[in-house]
Design an enzyme around this catalytic site. Structure first.
Site, PDB file in Angstrom:
ATOM      1  N   ASN A  42       0.839  -1.186   0.000  1.00 28.57           N
ATOM      2  CA  ASN A  42       0.000   0.000   0.000  1.00 28.57           C
ATOM      3  C   ASN A  42       0.881   1.245   0.000  1.00 28.57           C
ATOM      4  O   ASN A  42       1.980   1.259   0.562  1.00 28.57           O
ATOM      5  CB  ASN A  42      -0.992   0.005   1.171  1.00 28.57           C
ATOM      6  CG  ASN A  42      -0.353  -0.070   2.534  1.00 28.57           C
ATOM      7  OD1 ASN A  42       0.559  -0.842   2.776  1.00 28.57           O
ATOM      8  ND2 ASN A  42      -0.858   0.740   3.461  1.00 28.57           N
ATOM      9  N   ILE A  43       0.384   2.281  -0.662  1.00 26.45           N
ATOM     10  CA  ILE A  43       1.113   3.541  -0.800  1.00 26.45           C
ATOM     11  C   ILE A  43       0.137   4.661  -0.467  1.00 26.45           C
ATOM     12  O   ILE A  43      -0.794   4.924  -1.235  1.00 26.45           O
ATOM     13  CB  ILE A  43       1.669   3.713  -2.230  1.00 26.45           C
ATOM     14  CG1 ILE A  43       2.562   2.523  -2.587  1.00 26.45           C
ATOM     15  CG2 ILE A  43       2.426   5.040  -2.347  1.00 26.45           C
ATOM     16  CD1 ILE A  43       2.881   2.407  -4.065  1.00 26.45           C
ATOM     17  N   GLU A  44       0.325   5.274   0.692  1.00 24.10           N
ATOM     18  CA  GLU A  44      -0.579   6.334   1.132  1.00 24.10           C
ATOM     19  C   GLU A  44      -0.142   7.692   0.573  1.00 24.10           C
ATOM     20  O   GLU A  44       0.985   7.863   0.120  1.00 24.10           O
ATOM     21  CB  GLU A  44      -0.614   6.393   2.658  1.00 24.10           C
ATOM     22  CG  GLU A  44      -1.217   5.145   3.270  1.00 24.10           C
ATOM     23  CD  GLU A  44      -1.267   5.164   4.780  1.00 24.10           C
ATOM     24  OE1 GLU A  44      -1.905   4.267   5.349  1.00 24.10           O
ATOM     25  OE2 GLU A  44      -0.671   6.071   5.413  1.00 24.10           O
ATOM     26  N   CYS A  53      -3.957   0.712  -2.769  1.00 26.03           N
ATOM     27  CA  CYS A  53      -3.878  -0.508  -1.970  1.00 26.03           C
ATOM     28  C   CYS A  53      -2.808  -1.451  -2.509  1.00 26.03           C
ATOM     29  O   CYS A  53      -2.465  -1.424  -3.683  1.00 26.03           O
ATOM     30  CB  CYS A  53      -5.223  -1.222  -1.975  1.00 26.03           C
ATOM     31  SG  CYS A  53      -6.573  -0.272  -1.274  1.00 26.03           S
ATOM     32  N   GLU A  55      -3.063  -4.648  -3.085  1.00 26.39           N
ATOM     33  CA  GLU A  55      -3.589  -5.560  -4.095  1.00 26.39           C
ATOM     34  C   GLU A  55      -3.554  -4.928  -5.480  1.00 26.39           C
ATOM     35  O   GLU A  55      -3.131  -5.563  -6.449  1.00 26.39           O
ATOM     36  CB  GLU A  55      -5.035  -5.955  -3.753  1.00 26.39           C
ATOM     37  CG  GLU A  55      -5.172  -6.660  -2.419  1.00 26.39           C
ATOM     38  CD  GLU A  55      -5.427  -5.731  -1.231  1.00 26.39           C
ATOM     39  OE1 GLU A  55      -6.025  -6.199  -0.251  1.00 26.39           O
ATOM     40  OE2 GLU A  55      -5.021  -4.543  -1.276  1.00 26.39           O
ATOM     41  N   CYS A  86     -10.366  -4.442  -0.107  1.00 22.84           N
ATOM     42  CA  CYS A  86     -11.477  -3.485  -0.121  1.00 22.84           C
ATOM     43  C   CYS A  86     -12.344  -3.727  -1.361  1.00 22.84           C
ATOM     44  O   CYS A  86     -11.999  -4.514  -2.250  1.00 22.84           O
ATOM     45  CB  CYS A  86     -10.946  -2.059  -0.094  1.00 22.84           C
ATOM     46  SG  CYS A  86     -10.236  -1.490  -1.660  1.00 22.84           S
ATOM     47  N   CYS A  89     -10.599  -3.015  -4.748  1.00 18.84           N
ATOM     48  CA  CYS A  89      -9.646  -4.076  -5.087  1.00 18.84           C
ATOM     49  C   CYS A  89     -10.370  -5.340  -5.541  1.00 18.84           C
ATOM     50  O   CYS A  89      -9.938  -6.007  -6.480  1.00 18.84           O
ATOM     51  CB  CYS A  89      -8.727  -4.374  -3.907  1.00 18.84           C
ATOM     52  SG  CYS A  89      -7.523  -3.065  -3.621  1.00 18.84           S
TER      53      CYS A  89
END
Length: 126
Positions: A42-44, A53, A55, A86, A89
């Site tokens: 994941n990359i915020e 996300c 995935e 989620c 995804c």
């Protein structure tokens, strides 16, 4: 590839997560029909909506390399329990592996496996 091996790759991918806001790190590993594996984390982002996300990161990496048929995806996180994909995804996964498996692992070594269609009944498709 065995589920436990795929989960180990997902766990390793989670170490690369960029999660300065939530502190919640997720890793995913997608197994392609040809046996290749692509991982993602994941990359915020400060704007939240621009975050991605694990995935989808794994899927997009695979697709960008010409892979479009997946057998299963494994997901691990820094959380205590199982981390399910989620809704967004799930829909992205449906595009490439409607008959595929979603393999979930937790920090206690437990594993759960679901058919994607169990997690996304009545999926949208054109």
């Amino acid at each position: 590839m065995e589920n436990i091996e795929l989960l180990k790759l997902a766990e390793k991918a989670a170490q690369n997560a960029y999660a300065p806001y939530s502190g919640f790190k997720v890793g995913a590993a997608v197994l392609c029909r040809d046996g290749s594996v692509y991982t993602g984390c994941n990359i915020e982002n400060a704007s939240y909506g621009a975050s991605n996300c694990a995935e989808r990161t794994a899927v997009f990496k695979a697709v960008s390399e010409g892979k479009k048929e997946f057998l299963k995806i494994a997901i691990m996180s820094s959380g205590r329990g199982f981390t399910f994909p989620c809704g967004i995804c799930r829909q992205v996964l449906w595009e490439f592996m409607p008959q595929g498996d979603v393999v979930l692992g937790d920090v206690n070594g437990r594993i759960k496996v679901f058919k994607l269609k169990e997690l996304l009944p009545e999926a949208f498709s054109l």
